[in-house]
Scaffold this active site. Structure first.
Site, PDB file in Angstrom:
ATOM      1  N   ARG A  90       0.967  -1.333   0.029  1.00  0.00           N
ATOM      2  CA  ARG A  90       0.122   0.013  -0.057  1.00  0.00           C
ATOM      3  C   ARG A  90       1.017   1.342   0.079  1.00  0.00           C
ATOM      4  N   SER A  91       2.093   1.163   0.742  1.00  0.00           N
ATOM      5  CA  SER A  91       2.674   2.287   0.812  1.00  0.00           C
ATOM      6  C   SER A  91       3.322   2.767  -0.682  1.00  0.00           C
ATOM      7  N   GLU A 133      13.774  15.088   6.337  1.00  0.00           N
ATOM      8  CA  GLU A 133      15.086  15.203   6.436  1.00  0.00           C
ATOM      9  C   GLU A 133      15.672  14.557   7.881  1.00  0.00           C
ATOM     10  N   GLY A 137      11.397  16.179  10.761  1.00  0.00           N
ATOM     11  CA  GLY A 137      10.459  14.932  10.501  1.00  0.00           C
ATOM     12  C   GLY A 137       9.191  15.580  10.531  1.00  0.00           C
ATOM     13  N   TRP A 162      14.474   8.941   4.562  1.00  0.00           N
ATOM     14  CA  TRP A 162      13.353   7.915   5.076  1.00  0.00           C
ATOM     15  C   TRP A 162      12.538   7.875   3.830  1.00  0.00           C
ATOM     16  N   ILE A 163      12.846   7.896   2.746  1.00  0.00           N
ATOM     17  CA  ILE A 163      12.112   8.005   1.324  1.00  0.00           C
ATOM     18  C   ILE A 163      11.682   6.819   0.683  1.00  0.00           C
ATOM     19  N   ARG A 244      -2.637  10.383   3.605  1.00  0.00           N
ATOM     20  CA  ARG A 244      -3.144  10.007   4.832  1.00  0.00           C
ATOM     21  C   ARG A 244      -4.550   9.616   4.695  1.00  0.00           C
ATOM     22  N   GLN A 280     -13.400 -17.453  27.448  1.00  0.00           N
ATOM     23  CA  GLN A 280     -14.029 -15.986  27.560  1.00  0.00           C
ATOM     24  C   GLN A 280     -13.144 -14.832  27.273  1.00  0.00           C
ATOM     25  N   GLU A 364       3.841   9.978   7.677  1.00  0.00           N
ATOM     26  CA  GLU A 364       2.405  10.784   7.549  1.00  0.00           C
ATOM     27  C   GLU A 364       1.987  11.340   8.720  1.00  0.00           C
TER      28      GLU A 364
HETATM   29  P1  TGC Z   1       0.745  25.104   9.323  1.00  0.00           P
HETATM   30  O1  TGC Z   1       0.552  26.572   9.617  1.00  0.00           O
HETATM   31  O2  TGC Z   1      -0.062  24.350   9.991  1.00  0.00           O
HETATM   32  O3  TGC Z   1       0.155  24.903   7.822  1.00  0.00           O
HETATM   33  C1  TGC Z   1       0.678  25.618   6.699  1.00  0.00           C
HETATM   34  C2  TGC Z   1      -0.311  25.932   5.834  1.00  0.00           C
HETATM   35  O4  TGC Z   1      -0.638  24.537   5.213  1.00  0.00           O
HETATM   36  C3  TGC Z   1      -2.241  24.362   5.551  1.00  0.00           C
HETATM   37  N1  TGC Z   1      -2.205  22.806   6.029  1.00  0.00           N
HETATM   38  C4  TGC Z   1      -2.758  21.855   5.112  1.00  0.00           C
HETATM   39  N2  TGC Z   1      -3.431  22.074   3.955  1.00  0.00           N
HETATM   40  C5  TGC Z   1      -3.738  20.888   3.622  1.00  0.00           C
HETATM   41  N3  TGC Z   1      -3.649  19.690   4.254  1.00  0.00           N
HETATM   42  C6  TGC Z   1      -3.134  19.591   5.621  1.00  0.00           C
HETATM   43  N4  TGC Z   1      -2.601  18.291   6.086  1.00  0.00           N
HETATM   44  C7  TGC Z   1      -2.370  20.704   6.074  1.00  0.00           C
HETATM   45  N5  TGC Z   1      -1.716  21.007   7.193  1.00  0.00           N
HETATM   46  C8  TGC Z   1      -1.873  22.389   7.264  1.00  0.00           C
HETATM   47  C9  TGC Z   1      -2.457  25.264   6.665  1.00  0.00           C
HETATM   48  O5  TGC Z   1      -3.802  25.598   6.652  1.00  0.00           O
HETATM   49  C10 TGC Z   1      -1.515  26.475   6.252  1.00  0.00           C
HETATM   50  O6  TGC Z   1      -2.276  27.191   5.086  1.00  0.00           O
HETATM   51  P2  TGC Z   1      -2.167  28.759   4.823  1.00  0.00           P
HETATM   52  O7  TGC Z   1      -2.940  29.015   3.765  1.00  0.00           O
HETATM   53  O8  TGC Z   1      -2.539  29.406   6.017  1.00  0.00           O
HETATM   54  O9  TGC Z   1      -0.487  29.054   4.676  1.00  0.00           O
HETATM   55  O10 TGC Z   1       2.177  24.588   9.234  1.00  0.00           O
HETATM   56  P3  TGC Z   1       2.922  24.284  10.501  1.00  0.00           P
HETATM   57  O11 TGC Z   1       4.513  24.284   9.954  1.00  0.00           O
HETATM   58  O12 TGC Z   1       2.318  24.697  12.131  1.00  0.00           O
HETATM   59  O13 TGC Z   1       2.504  22.377  10.285  1.00  0.00           O
HETATM   60  C11 TGC Z   1       2.648  21.830  11.227  1.00  0.00           C
HETATM   61  C12 TGC Z   1       2.123  20.298  10.995  1.00  0.00           C
HETATM   62  C13 TGC Z   1       2.900  19.655  12.219  1.00  0.00           C
HETATM   63  C14 TGC Z   1       0.571  20.239  10.863  1.00  0.00           C
HETATM   64  C15 TGC Z   1       2.909  19.741   9.694  1.00  0.00           C
HETATM   65  O14 TGC Z   1       3.890  20.219   9.653  1.00  0.00           O
HETATM   66  C16 TGC Z   1       2.557  18.114   9.797  1.00  0.00           C
HETATM   67  O15 TGC Z   1       1.867  17.673   9.184  1.00  0.00           O
HETATM   68  N6  TGC Z   1       3.825  17.346  10.044  1.00  0.00           N
HETATM   69  C17 TGC Z   1       3.905  16.166   9.867  1.00  0.00           C
HETATM   70  C18 TGC Z   1       4.617  15.925   8.799  1.00  0.00           C
HETATM   71  C19 TGC Z   1       4.587  14.558   7.897  1.00  0.00           C
HETATM   72  O16 TGC Z   1       3.348  14.096   8.057  1.00  0.00           O
HETATM   73  N7  TGC Z   1       5.320  14.264   7.055  1.00  0.00           N
HETATM   74  C20 TGC Z   1       5.137  13.173   6.248  1.00  0.00           C
HETATM   75  C21 TGC Z   1       6.235  12.934   5.027  1.00  0.00           C
HETATM   76  S1  TGC Z   1       5.717  11.976   3.550  1.00  0.00           S
HETATM   77  C22 TGC Z   1       5.494  10.453   4.472  1.00  0.00           C
HETATM   78  O17 TGC Z   1       5.624  10.244   5.680  1.00  0.00           O
HETATM   79  C23 TGC Z   1       5.391   9.354   3.434  1.00  0.00           C
HETATM   80  S2  TGC Z   1       5.281   7.819   4.133  1.00  0.00           S
HETATM   81  C24 TGC Z   1       4.729   6.831   2.622  1.00  0.00           C
HETATM   82  C25 TGC Z   1       3.348   6.674   2.532  1.00  0.00           C
HETATM   83  O18 TGC Z   1       2.594   7.274   2.436  1.00  0.00           O
HETATM   84  O19 TGC Z   1       3.062   5.343   2.355  1.00  0.00           O
HETATM   85  P1  FAD Z   2      10.371  13.345  14.997  1.00  0.00           P
HETATM   86  O1  FAD Z   2       9.679  14.372  14.333  1.00  0.00           O
HETATM   87  O2  FAD Z   2      11.728  13.474  15.209  1.00  0.00           O
HETATM   88  O3  FAD Z   2       9.538  13.006  16.166  1.00  0.00           O
HETATM   89  C1  FAD Z   2      10.154  12.031  17.341  1.00  0.00           C
HETATM   90  C2  FAD Z   2       9.210  11.899  18.258  1.00  0.00           C
HETATM   91  O4  FAD Z   2       8.858  12.985  18.949  1.00  0.00           O
HETATM   92  C3  FAD Z   2       7.855  11.541  17.790  1.00  0.00           C
HETATM   93  O5  FAD Z   2       7.058  10.488  18.799  1.00  0.00           O
HETATM   94  C4  FAD Z   2       6.768  12.549  17.543  1.00  0.00           C
HETATM   95  O6  FAD Z   2       5.393  12.366  17.788  1.00  0.00           O
HETATM   96  C5  FAD Z   2       7.499  13.483  18.929  1.00  0.00           C
HETATM   97  N1  FAD Z   2       7.287  14.712  18.638  1.00  0.00           N
HETATM   98  C6  FAD Z   2       7.778  15.682  17.717  1.00  0.00           C
HETATM   99  N2  FAD Z   2       7.320  16.787  17.802  1.00  0.00           N
HETATM  100  C7  FAD Z   2       6.574  17.015  18.777  1.00  0.00           C
HETATM  101  C8  FAD Z   2       5.817  17.935  19.560  1.00  0.00           C
HETATM  102  N3  FAD Z   2       5.854  19.039  18.853  1.00  0.00           N
HETATM  103  N4  FAD Z   2       5.311  17.720  20.630  1.00  0.00           N
HETATM  104  C9  FAD Z   2       5.185  16.448  21.248  1.00  0.00           C
HETATM  105  N5  FAD Z   2       5.760  15.384  20.574  1.00  0.00           N
HETATM  106  C10 FAD Z   2       6.485  15.696  19.488  1.00  0.00           C
HETATM  107  N6  FAD Z   2       9.110  10.741   4.741  1.00  0.00           N
HETATM  108  C11 FAD Z   2       8.898  11.524   3.348  1.00  0.00           C
HETATM  109  O7  FAD Z   2       9.197  12.786   3.182  1.00  0.00           O
HETATM  110  N7  FAD Z   2       8.627  10.772   1.982  1.00  0.00           N
HETATM  111  C12 FAD Z   2       8.466   9.238   2.357  1.00  0.00           C
HETATM  112  O8  FAD Z   2       8.550   8.602   1.211  1.00  0.00           O
HETATM  113  C13 FAD Z   2       8.746   8.796   3.802  1.00  0.00           C
HETATM  114  N8  FAD Z   2       8.554   7.448   3.696  1.00  0.00           N
HETATM  115  C14 FAD Z   2       8.744   7.056   5.127  1.00  0.00           C
HETATM  116  C15 FAD Z   2       8.920   5.449   5.122  1.00  0.00           C
HETATM  117  C16 FAD Z   2       9.078   4.992   6.469  1.00  0.00           C
HETATM  118  C17 FAD Z   2       9.613   3.355   6.660  1.00  0.00           C
HETATM  119  C18 FAD Z   2       9.375   5.611   7.601  1.00  0.00           C
HETATM  120  C19 FAD Z   2       9.849   5.258   8.935  1.00  0.00           C
HETATM  121  C20 FAD Z   2       9.300   7.153   7.518  1.00  0.00           C
HETATM  122  C21 FAD Z   2       8.955   7.678   6.177  1.00  0.00           C
HETATM  123  N9  FAD Z   2       8.894   9.160   6.103  1.00  0.00           N
HETATM  124  C22 FAD Z   2       8.906   9.464   4.753  1.00  0.00           C
HETATM  125  C23 FAD Z   2       9.269  10.114   7.257  1.00  0.00           C
HETATM  126  C24 FAD Z   2       8.207  10.026   8.037  1.00  0.00           C
HETATM  127  O9  FAD Z   2       7.083  10.861   7.682  1.00  0.00           O
HETATM  128  C25 FAD Z   2       8.785  11.002   9.525  1.00  0.00           C
HETATM  129  O10 FAD Z   2       9.472   9.735  10.249  1.00  0.00           O
HETATM  130  C26 FAD Z   2       7.548  11.258  10.523  1.00  0.00           C
HETATM  131  O11 FAD Z   2       7.032  12.496   9.758  1.00  0.00           O
HETATM  132  C27 FAD Z   2       8.124  11.615  11.782  1.00  0.00           C
HETATM  133  O12 FAD Z   2       9.535  12.409  11.637  1.00  0.00           O
HETATM  134  P2  FAD Z   2      10.685  11.765  12.448  1.00  0.00           P
HETATM  135  O13 FAD Z   2      10.837  10.375  12.203  1.00  0.00           O
HETATM  136  O14 FAD Z   2      11.725  12.818  12.216  1.00  0.00           O
HETATM  137  O15 FAD Z   2      10.161  12.146  14.039  1.00  0.00           O
END
Ligand code: TGC
Ligand code: FAD
Length: 384
Positions: A90-91, A133, A137, A162-163, A244, A280, A364
């Site tokens: 799925r990923s 990066e 994260g 982690w890409i 997500r 149970q 995510e």
């Molecule tokens: P923040 O001020 O919250 O947001 C900036 C602007 O973006 C808008 N926005 C969103 N829009 C659409 N969808 C969302 N989920 C959105 N979240 C925020 C927001 O309204 C704002 O818009 P504007 O017009 O006012 O500028 O920015 P922040 O820096 O405070 O964000 C904080 C936070 C924690 C919400 C955000 O950075 C976050 O979601 N962090 C988690 C990072 C993450 O999920 N990384 C994933 C990397 S990719 C991955 O993991 C792929 S895994 C492989 C697979 O999917 O299978």
């Molecule tokens: P960190 O941000 O360092 O967090 C560490 C811990 O601290 C977590 O428990 C977190 O919840 C907690 N924490 C962080 N901030 C706070 C706060 N403010 N308050 C309280 N707790 C907090 N990324 C991509 O861009 N592309 C990809 O394709 C991708 N694929 C991935 C595949 C795998 C197998 C994995 C493991 C990761 C992948 N990622 C990818 C990265 C993933 O999105 C990040 O690992 C994730 O967003 C968390 O970042 P981090 O690991 O740096 O944790």
């Protein structure tokens, strides 16, 4: 198939047929090999084309660009069935569809769409998404990767961590800050000089999925490589909302596979002269697993309705991702418990799913980050 609240009745005949087709494909092609491939840390090179032939990549994108134009509920069902095989499968499809095809479709030029989308939909080209990066994260706005404007193009420097699909990709969607600190997106062909990917091999989760570190060392791309519609952190975050959404559905497949494996085992396994299913404590475990699975299925279905109606807010996706992943992880761990010692082997599926779901709970947006996103939504106070 486990469907206690008859969600099946709510699906259209087309959605049911698509779901059944994907399930059959996964049962035949993925499930029998998943344990062995997971152990070896291998993603078969022939799978992307098989997914493409069946219209499973970017399926909710328009047909004119190679998508299947299916409903978001149908898209969710595809993710559910793929993840019943393995979260890594799925990923692969999530990244290809939601994190590569979606940004090209949403933020790309018409030339970029026509060039990339049909090939990505067929699985002829593979993509990856570089946001995270080593030191950024949960807070992607802290990224260090830079895009320097030069005559006729851009020069990219930085490291992405982690890409998913990193070593398999032909094109990488790279997010970088320009000279003004503005986040921009670039389509970087992975054979461009200065680009390299190193696989991360020592994982004890998501082993079937390819995960890499990307290095960009003076990578020069033309102006045409920039996604013209993407400006600011909002653009990559919008992509995350799509991925997500797919995860909220996908984990239902992993949870269902674990629940069914545990139920079948409990009915057959005897201890103290009786099947353990007659006890149970085991029944309570199974009932709790089914209840949480059913609740998660209803959440995903409603999420799909909202998305199909164009009314979805990203915080609703956060709630669904946070809940459904954590509950799927709980179900997988409970299933492993019911399987006893046999549950720790790759001959059964639950421990593999549980190990994978540890990653899904983190990527995510971690469970805690979605808590904070929702906390901000309901109180108006950011607690990051
Ligand atoms: P923040 O001020 O919250 O947001 C900036 C602007 O973006 C808008 N926005 C969103 N829009 C659409 N969808 C969302 N989920 C959105 N979240 C925020 C927001 O309204 C704002 O818009 P504007 O017009 O006012 O500028 O920015 P922040 O820096 O405070 O964000 C904080 C936070 C924690 C919400 C955000 O950075 C976050 O979601 N962090 C988690 C990072 C993450 O999920 N990384 C994933 C990397 S990719 C991955 O993991 C792929 S895994 C492989 C697979 O999917 O299978
Ligand atoms: P960190 O941000 O360092 O967090 C560490 C811990 O601290 C977590 O428990 C977190 O919840 C907690 N924490 C962080 N901030 C706070 C706060 N403010 N308050 C309280 N707790 C907090 N990324 C991509 O861009 N592309 C990809 O394709 C991708 N694929 C991935 C595949 C795998 C197998 C994995 C493991 C990761 C992948 N990622 C990818 C990265 C993933 O999105 C990040 O690992 C994730 O967003 C968390 O970042 P981090 O690991 O740096 O944790």
């Amino acid at each position: 198939m486990t469907d206690f609240f008859r969600i099946d009745d709510l699906l259209t005949p087309e959605e049911r047929a698509l779901r059944d087709m994907v399930r059959e494909f996964v049962d035949e092609t993925i499930v029998p090999h998943a344990g062995r491939l997971w152990e070896r840390g291998e993603f078969p090179a022939e799978w992307p084309a098989l997914f493409g032939e069946r219209g499973l990549l970017g399926a909710n994108l328009p047909e004119e660009y190679g998508g299947a134009g299916v409903s978001n509920i149908a898209y969710g069902l595809i993710m559910q069935e793929l993840e019943a095989g393995d979260s890594g499968v799925r990923s692969f499809a999530s990244v290809q569809g939601a994190l590569v095809m979606y940004p090209i479709w949403k933020f790309g030029s018409e030339d970029q769409r026509r060039h990339w989308l049909p090939r990505l939909a067929k699985g002829e080209a593979i993509g990856c998404f570089g946001l995270t990066e080593t030191s950024a994260g949960s807070d992607p706005g802290a990224m260090q990767t830079r895009a320097r404007k030069v005559d006729g193009g851009w020069v990219l420097n930085g490291t992405k961590m982690w890409i998913t699909n990193g070593n398999m990709a032909h094109v990488a969607v790279i997010w970088a800050k320009d000279d003004d600190g503005q986040i921009r997106g670039f389509l970087v062909e992975t054979d461009t000089p200065g680009f390299s990917a190193v696989e991360i091999k020592d994982k004890v989760s998501m082993r079937l999925s390819n995960t890499s570190q990307l290095f960009l060392d003076d990578v020069r791309v033309s102006d045409d490589a920039r996604l013209p519609g993407a400006q600011g952190l909002r653009a990559p975050l919008e992509c995350l909302t799509q991925a997500r959404y797919g995860i909220a559905w996908g984990v239902l497949g992993a949870a269902r596979a674990c629940y069914e494996e545990a139920l079948n085992y409990a009915l057959q396994r005897e201890a103290f002269g009786k099947p353990i299913a007659s006890r149970q404590i085991i029944q309570e475990r199974l009932v709790d697993m089914l209840t949480e699975l059913t609740k998660a299925q209803l959440v995903a279905y409603r999420l799909g309705q909202l998305k199909d109606a164009g009314q979805l807010h990203y915080t609703q996706v956060s709630m669904a991702k946070r809940n459904n992943v954590r509950q799927a992880l709980h179900i997988a761990r409970e299933a492993r418990t019911i399987l006893g010692a046999y549950g720790i082997t790759l001959g059964h599926h639950s421990m593999r799913h549980a190990a994978n779901l540890e990653t899904v709970d983190t990527y995510e947006g971690t469970y805690d980050i979605h808590t904070l996103i929702l906390g901000r939504e309901i109180t108006g106070i950011g607690a990051f």
